[in-house]
Design an enzyme around this catalytic site. Sequence first.
Site, PDB file in Angstrom:
ATOM      1  CG  HIS A  36      -1.963   0.912   1.154  1.00 28.10           C
ATOM      2  ND1 HIS A  36      -2.156   2.210   1.299  1.00 28.10           N
ATOM      3  CD2 HIS A  36      -3.441   0.573   0.898  1.00 28.10           C
ATOM      4  CE1 HIS A  36      -3.133   3.089   1.052  1.00 28.10           C
ATOM      5  NE2 HIS A  36      -4.007   1.840   0.794  1.00 28.10           N
ATOM      6  CE  LYS A  95      -7.380   9.633 -10.217  1.00 30.80           C
ATOM      7  NZ  LYS A  95      -7.310   9.309 -11.691  1.00 30.80           N
TER       8      LYS A  95
END
Length: 906
Positions: A146, A568
């Site tokens: 991540h 997004k």
Amino acid sequence: MTVTASREVEFAPKDAPLRDDVRTLGAIVGDVLREQCGDAFFELVERARHAAIASADDELHALVRGLPTRDAETLIRAFATYFEVVNLAERIHRIRRRRDYLRAAAAPQEGSLQATVAQLAGAGVTSQQTAALLRRLRIEPVFTAHPTEATRRTILEKEQLIGRLLVERLDPSRTPDEERAALARIREEVAIGWQTDPTPSGRPTVMDELENVLFYLTDVVYRIVPPFYEELEQTVRKTYDIAVPPPARAVLRFGSWVGGDMDGNPNVGADTLRAAFARQRELLLARYRQETADLARRLSQSGTRTGVSDAVRKRVATYGAQFPQALAAIPQRYHDMPYRVLFGLVAARLDATRRDEPNGYATATELERDLGMVIASLRIHRGEHAGLFAVQRLLRRVETFGFHMVTIDVRQHAQVHRAVLATLLPDADWSAKAPAERVVRLRRVLEQGEQPAGSPDEQAARTLEVFKAIADCRARFGPEAVGPYIISMAQGADDVLAVLVLARWGGLVSGDRKHAPLDVAPLFETVADLEHAPSVMGALLADSYYRAHLAEREMHQVVMIGYSDSNKDAGIGAARWALQRAQAALVETIERAGIDLTFFHGRGGTVSRGGGRITSAILSAPAGSVRGRLRVTEQGEAINAKYGLRGIAMRTLEQTVSAVALATALPRRADPRETAWTRIMDEIGRDSREAYRALVYGDPRFVEYFHRATPIDVIQRMEIGSRPVSRQSDEPQTGEIERLRAIPWVFAWTQSRHLLPGWYGLGTALDRAAERHGTAALGEMLRDWPFLRALIDDVEMVLGTADFSIAARYASLAGEFGTQYFPVIDAEFDRTVAQVLALKHEKALLDSDPALQRSILLRNPYVDPMSLLQIDLLQRWRTAGRPDDDVFRALTASVRGIAQGLQSTG
């Protein structure tokens, strides 16, 4: 639970132990702060805390504005430390509540294996059907690195130790002295943690990221696999009076992307893939070795007192001849203890395996056979309660983890494959050709066995080496070691055939084989790609060469769907609906082709990236899309939240397995109203997308608001991941927001307390839908349609976490852009909140989920001081020209602290 006007949280009686834990741990943190920083600083922390609880934002802002940089960083760390213990207290309370359910004779806890099996039995699912279901079940969490995960392994180890100490406090028989000792040890760990720099000294490497993921796999997941299967078997046997069939031991599998995720990360390639597998194998064999040595000590049965199978005695003789030094090292007095001797020799063979010696185990299956032989002998010779349990636990681990621990997927962007093929075919116009034309050319290469005509450049050589590494890793670590090869931004059947061509040229197809031993999974990410996915897969599955390839893969196809880029791209309403529609259409397309389908869900930790309640997501999935299987990414703070403690990890797995079992065995009946609901949701998705894109992409000046009203400039500079935060793009028209990865996009909005990607556009869409169809129709959809209920519940969680009084202060950083855009954003926020409250008939957000409401209310007041400090520090840093100085260091601390407080990064 109630909340006073000053944001003090009052706990329900069942949650009183949590209140007590929060107070106890908070007092420990306070004592550490006073000891480490002095009375004056402790008083500053207390004044800030009380002002935050009282919602006195102006007073709080005045208190923290202009603090010396070092004091600002220390204050941020103080509140972050509070969050560390509050987060732990909540997880321990979940474990406490689960134990309460297990002790009680009342109904089992919702989502537990007991409740699920009871529901199956109550619905008339037969023993035969249950056995078939267990053979079909396959749950595979896939752990990923991540780029914004900010917790060091050192800190994670301290958190886990404190967590274990807190779990031990649940024992009601503990004496006062034991309680004082436990609290003293907790205080010691908090103090050591305070004196430990939370910031790594440099940007993490891929192997650093691997160590972070392996922490959860070796310290938590490895330990809970056997107890999970034991609970599953006991529950099924109790209700159905049947034994769980051996294939059900494959219910759990685990995967990873660390070392194999090349998409946008130049630091990942063939070397990291090999190194990751080697490290996983090293740690796993060490665990097996330790467990084998423990079994040698435990199984002390004398051959003269109990029988032992001839197979065990023969294996002792064989291994004794193969490892004479190990046999000689076993004291003579133990030689009449066949199990002890055998496990001592098994340990020696594991050592040989670790050293890659020829007399080591060639495969994990050979170790399974040795363990199975001991189990059979123990069962025959009254060993059911004399060691069988411990040997079975090791066997379950070997069956689950093999010699590779977890599969590693390989991922690369479709554009990279096209560029490499342009070099190797060679064809400079390859990327510009129509997809259908590329398919014809690639099929000819595959069917005729053509070799590359062009000379490989650096990128091509690097790509081909990855396929060679895949072949090497399959040979050394087992055929199940390498997971699917995932193609990011796949847009056509040619993108899948491209991987098969490169696999052949890279040496993955050997001997007389015609097809690569590789599952290829296209990843559909944007809304447009999701809409085209059914036609892409239809064309692919109609291709004769690819069908022959699938015939060697048991006619099984993995399709990955991305939650991050679709959100997004189009906002949460449109993205979630596009994902739902795509899954339904893909099920129809792939069923028609006679292929077995597994969806791989690319979910992130936040709602904006597909996070949220996994149980609701599974149970609201389209008909036929679950089929007993779930493959899903786990990343960032979600890994720590779900797998940081063994008790929580057990609960995570049982809830996931339960939801998949129910969705498979008891699918929802077709509802004739869904035709009308689908039309309404089409409108909601369209209107939501239009509203979102009008703000984010429709106005070129909006990117300036994003830059100034969020700490994206800090996030881009932080050394917290091996992968760049933006994608490289060859398209000159691609804007800055388009290039930015979804993770930092969401992370930045979360830091500024807007959480905009998790709700924006949906309020407008719901308003228009209510005008067209009436609130009663929407209320009926929410009540009776799991898809809409899951969507609204997830959005409500985001709205409850956002704080627009603080977001307004971030907006002030943007000057004229804040004046222009924040009123628009604020109005949409109010509109969305009003629609959610009206649909759910609530007075306040999350009234229907008091546990989550309490969790957020516990945190938000304590996040406020860090947010206000971040705003002040951003002003100073930007005015000074964004230098790498103490202010930047304090800003990075604020980013980590706010992420910890909100339990959310990207």
